[in-house]
Scaffold this motif. Structure first.
Motif, PDB file in Angstrom:
ATOM      1  N   THR A  59       0.826  -1.209   0.000  1.00 23.83           N
ATOM      2  CA  THR A  59       0.000   0.000   0.000  1.00 23.83           C
ATOM      3  C   THR A  59       0.861   1.260   0.000  1.00 23.83           C
ATOM      4  O   THR A  59       0.635   2.186  -0.791  1.00 23.83           O
ATOM      5  N   LEU A  60       1.868   1.304   0.856  1.00 24.32           N
ATOM      6  CA  LEU A  60       2.704   2.507   0.963  1.00 24.32           C
ATOM      7  C   LEU A  60       3.604   2.694  -0.254  1.00 24.32           C
ATOM      8  O   LEU A  60       3.788   3.822  -0.723  1.00 24.32           O
ATOM      9  N   LEU A  61       4.171   1.613  -0.787  1.00 20.59           N
ATOM     10  CA  LEU A  61       5.022   1.750  -1.977  1.00 20.59           C
ATOM     11  C   LEU A  61       4.194   2.114  -3.209  1.00 20.59           C
ATOM     12  O   LEU A  61       4.637   2.898  -4.048  1.00 20.59           O
ATOM     13  N   ALA A  62       2.999   1.550  -3.320  1.00 17.28           N
ATOM     14  CA  ALA A  62       2.129   1.918  -4.440  1.00 17.28           C
ATOM     15  C   ALA A  62       1.711   3.385  -4.325  1.00 17.28           C
ATOM     16  O   ALA A  62       1.644   4.105  -5.334  1.00 17.28           O
ATOM     17  N   ALA A  63       1.450   3.837  -3.106  1.00 16.33           N
ATOM     18  CA  ALA A  63       1.123   5.255  -2.899  1.00 16.33           C
ATOM     19  C   ALA A  63       2.315   6.128  -3.276  1.00 16.33           C
ATOM     20  O   ALA A  63       2.148   7.195  -3.879  1.00 16.33           O
ATOM     21  N   ALA A  64       3.522   5.680  -2.944  1.00 14.00           N
ATOM     22  CA  ALA A  64       4.725   6.448  -3.297  1.00 14.00           C
ATOM     23  C   ALA A  64       4.871   6.555  -4.811  1.00 14.00           C
ATOM     24  O   ALA A  64       5.176   7.635  -5.338  1.00 14.00           O
ATOM     25  N   LEU A  65       4.639   5.455  -5.515  1.00 14.33           N
ATOM     26  CA  LEU A  65       4.724   5.510  -6.984  1.00 14.33           C
ATOM     27  C   LEU A  65       3.619   6.390  -7.571  1.00 14.33           C
ATOM     28  O   LEU A  65       3.827   7.060  -8.575  1.00 14.33           O
ATOM     29  N   ALA A  66       2.463   6.400  -6.925  1.00 13.91           N
ATOM     30  CA  ALA A  66       1.396   7.294  -7.372  1.00 13.91           C
ATOM     31  C   ALA A  66       1.796   8.751  -7.168  1.00 13.91           C
ATOM     32  O   ALA A  66       1.484   9.612  -7.996  1.00 13.91           O
ATOM     33  N   CYS A  67       2.510   9.035  -6.077  1.00 13.42           N
ATOM     34  CA  CYS A  67       3.003  10.397  -5.823  1.00 13.42           C
ATOM     35  C   CYS A  67       3.922  10.844  -6.948  1.00 13.42           C
ATOM     36  O   CYS A  67       3.923  12.009  -7.340  1.00 13.42           O
ATOM     37  N   ARG A  68       4.703   9.913  -7.456  1.00 13.17           N
ATOM     38  CA  ARG A  68       5.656  10.211  -8.530  1.00 13.17           C
ATOM     39  C   ARG A  68       4.941  10.722  -9.782  1.00 13.17           C
ATOM     40  O   ARG A  68       5.456  11.553 -10.511  1.00 13.17           O
ATOM     41  N   GLU A  69       3.754  10.202 -10.005  1.00 11.87           N
ATOM     42  CA  GLU A  69       2.971  10.599 -11.174  1.00 11.87           C
ATOM     43  C   GLU A  69       2.003  11.738 -10.860  1.00 11.87           C
ATOM     44  O   GLU A  69       1.250  12.157 -11.720  1.00 11.87           O
ATOM     45  N   GLY A  70       2.001  12.183  -9.623  1.00 14.89           N
ATOM     46  CA  GLY A  70       1.106  13.259  -9.231  1.00 14.89           C
ATOM     47  C   GLY A  70      -0.311  12.806  -8.963  1.00 14.89           C
ATOM     48  O   GLY A  70      -1.218  13.615  -8.858  1.00 14.89           O
ATOM     49  N   ILE A 104       5.060  13.289   9.139  1.00 14.40           N
ATOM     50  CA  ILE A 104       4.428  12.859  10.394  1.00 14.40           C
ATOM     51  C   ILE A 104       4.302  11.339  10.412  1.00 14.40           C
ATOM     52  O   ILE A 104       4.615  10.685  11.415  1.00 14.40           O
ATOM     53  N   LEU A 105       3.878  10.764   9.295  1.00 12.81           N
ATOM     54  CA  LEU A 105       3.781   9.310   9.172  1.00 12.81           C
ATOM     55  C   LEU A 105       5.157   8.667   9.365  1.00 12.81           C
ATOM     56  O   LEU A 105       5.293   7.668  10.082  1.00 12.81           O
ATOM     57  N   PHE A 106       6.187   9.268   8.778  1.00 15.46           N
ATOM     58  CA  PHE A 106       7.554   8.774   8.920  1.00 15.46           C
ATOM     59  C   PHE A 106       7.995   8.817  10.382  1.00 15.46           C
ATOM     60  O   PHE A 106       8.541   7.843  10.908  1.00 15.46           O
ATOM     61  N   LYS A 107       7.732   9.954  11.039  1.00 17.55           N
ATOM     62  CA  LYS A 107       8.154  10.119  12.432  1.00 17.55           C
ATOM     63  C   LYS A 107       7.493   9.091  13.342  1.00 17.55           C
ATOM     64  O   LYS A 107       8.160   8.436  14.143  1.00 17.55           O
ATOM     65  N   ILE A 139       9.651   3.420   5.749  1.00 16.63           N
ATOM     66  CA  ILE A 139      10.207   3.219   4.403  1.00 16.63           C
ATOM     67  C   ILE A 139       9.230   3.770   3.363  1.00 16.63           C
ATOM     68  O   ILE A 139       9.612   4.525   2.468  1.00 16.63           O
ATOM     69  N   GLY A 140       7.968   3.395   3.481  1.00 18.79           N
ATOM     70  CA  GLY A 140       6.956   3.885   2.542  1.00 18.79           C
ATOM     71  C   GLY A 140       6.785   5.391   2.618  1.00 18.79           C
ATOM     72  O   GLY A 140       6.681   6.072   1.599  1.00 18.79           O
ATOM     73  N   ALA A 141       6.771   5.932   3.833  1.00 18.10           N
ATOM     74  CA  ALA A 141       6.617   7.381   4.003  1.00 18.10           C
ATOM     75  C   ALA A 141       7.812   8.131   3.419  1.00 18.10           C
ATOM     76  O   ALA A 141       7.650   9.177   2.783  1.00 18.10           O
ATOM     77  N   GLY A 142       9.007   7.601   3.614  1.00 20.94           N
ATOM     78  CA  GLY A 142      10.204   8.223   3.039  1.00 20.94           C
ATOM     79  C   GLY A 142      10.163   8.232   1.521  1.00 20.94           C
ATOM     80  O   GLY A 142      10.500   9.238   0.884  1.00 20.94           O
ATOM     81  N   CYS A 143       9.728   7.122   0.938  1.00 21.87           N
ATOM     82  CA  CYS A 143       9.589   7.056  -0.524  1.00 21.87           C
ATOM     83  C   CYS A 143       8.543   8.055  -1.005  1.00 21.87           C
ATOM     84  O   CYS A 143       8.721   8.695  -2.053  1.00 21.87           O
ATOM     85  N   MET A 144       7.455   8.192  -0.258  1.00 25.23           N
ATOM     86  CA  MET A 144       6.416   9.161  -0.632  1.00 25.23           C
ATOM     87  C   MET A 144       6.975  10.579  -0.625  1.00 25.23           C
ATOM     88  O   MET A 144       6.722  11.351  -1.555  1.00 25.23           O
ATOM     89  N   ILE A 145       7.743  10.925   0.394  1.00 24.11           N
ATOM     90  CA  ILE A 145       8.323  12.267   0.481  1.00 24.11           C
ATOM     91  C   ILE A 145       9.210  12.532  -0.738  1.00 24.11           C
ATOM     92  O   ILE A 145       9.102  13.577  -1.380  1.00 24.11           O
ATOM     93  N   LEU A 146      10.076  11.577  -1.049  1.00 22.46           N
ATOM     94  CA  LEU A 146      10.977  11.753  -2.199  1.00 22.46           C
ATOM     95  C   LEU A 146      10.201  11.917  -3.500  1.00 22.46           C
ATOM     96  O   LEU A 146      10.531  12.764  -4.340  1.00 22.46           O
ATOM     97  N   HIS A 147       9.148  11.131  -3.673  1.00 22.68           N
ATOM     98  CA  HIS A 147       8.369  11.217  -4.913  1.00 22.68           C
ATOM     99  C   HIS A 147       7.495  12.472  -4.967  1.00 22.68           C
ATOM    100  O   HIS A 147       7.252  13.004  -6.052  1.00 22.68           O
TER     101      HIS A 147
END
Length: 180
Positions: A59-70, A104-107, A139-147
């Motif tokens: 769920t978190l990695l898929a959300a991160a990839l979705a962030c990449r595409e906006g 916040i999710l990361f923290k 991990i997922g939250a960090g990827c989301m931030i980067l994307h």
């Protein structure tokens, strides 16, 4: 910027590989458990722990990839109706708010991982350290931030290029009218 883009492309590829492997793992565990219950009449009790934890990761990695595409950044119902001048600031604002939420999710995810490490808490069935599964959250939250940052930079650079092109086109058109 090119180095950053290469790093982000590599990160996205790793995320995609993890997603494929995780999805296959869930498929095998779930189908195997159903088969085991129906044929052997024994349940794989460990599958619930693994499937839930891996589903969080997916769920978190898929959300991160979705962030990449906006896909998670924009509410197109609102932003598509904004004038051109307000689109860039709105994307920046939405990105900042999204990064704050992800931070916040990361923290809280890291706090939980550290607590689990300190307590030495283990899972009920597999007896694995719980921090392993909780580490999926930061991990997922960090990827989301980067994307989120990647999307915002890409959007702003495209918008900046479009604005310059539009201004140049207007200048050329104006110049041609003046020549006539």
């Amino acid at each position: 910027m090119k180095i950053y883009k290469k790093i982000m492309n590599a990160l996205a590829e790793v995320e995609k590989i993890v997603l494929v492997i995780s999805t296959l793992l869930i498929l095998v565990l779930t189908v195997g458990n159903v088969f085991s219950r129906k044929v052997i009449h024994r349940s794989w009790s460990f599958t619930e722990e693994l499937v839930v934890a891996v589903f969080v990761l997916i769920t978190l990695l898929a959300a991160a990839l979705a962030c990449r595409e906006g896909e998670l950044v924009s509410l197109t119902l609102v932003t598509d109706r904004l004038p051109k001048k307000l689109k860039k600031p709105s994307v920046i604002l939405i990105t900042v708010l999204s990064i704050i939420f992800s931070a916040i999710l990361f923290k809280y995810g890291m706090d939980k991982v550290i607590t689990q490490l300190e307590n030495g808490k283990r899972t009920f069935v597999l007896n694995w350290p719980e921090w392993i599964f909780w580490s999926f959250v930061p991990i997922g939250a960090g990827c989301m931030i980067l994307h989120f940052i990647e999307f915002c930079l890409d959007f702003c650079s495209k918008t900046g290029n479009t604005d310059n092109t539009d201004n140049n086109a207007n200048t050329i058109t104006t110049d041609k009218k003046e020549d006539k």
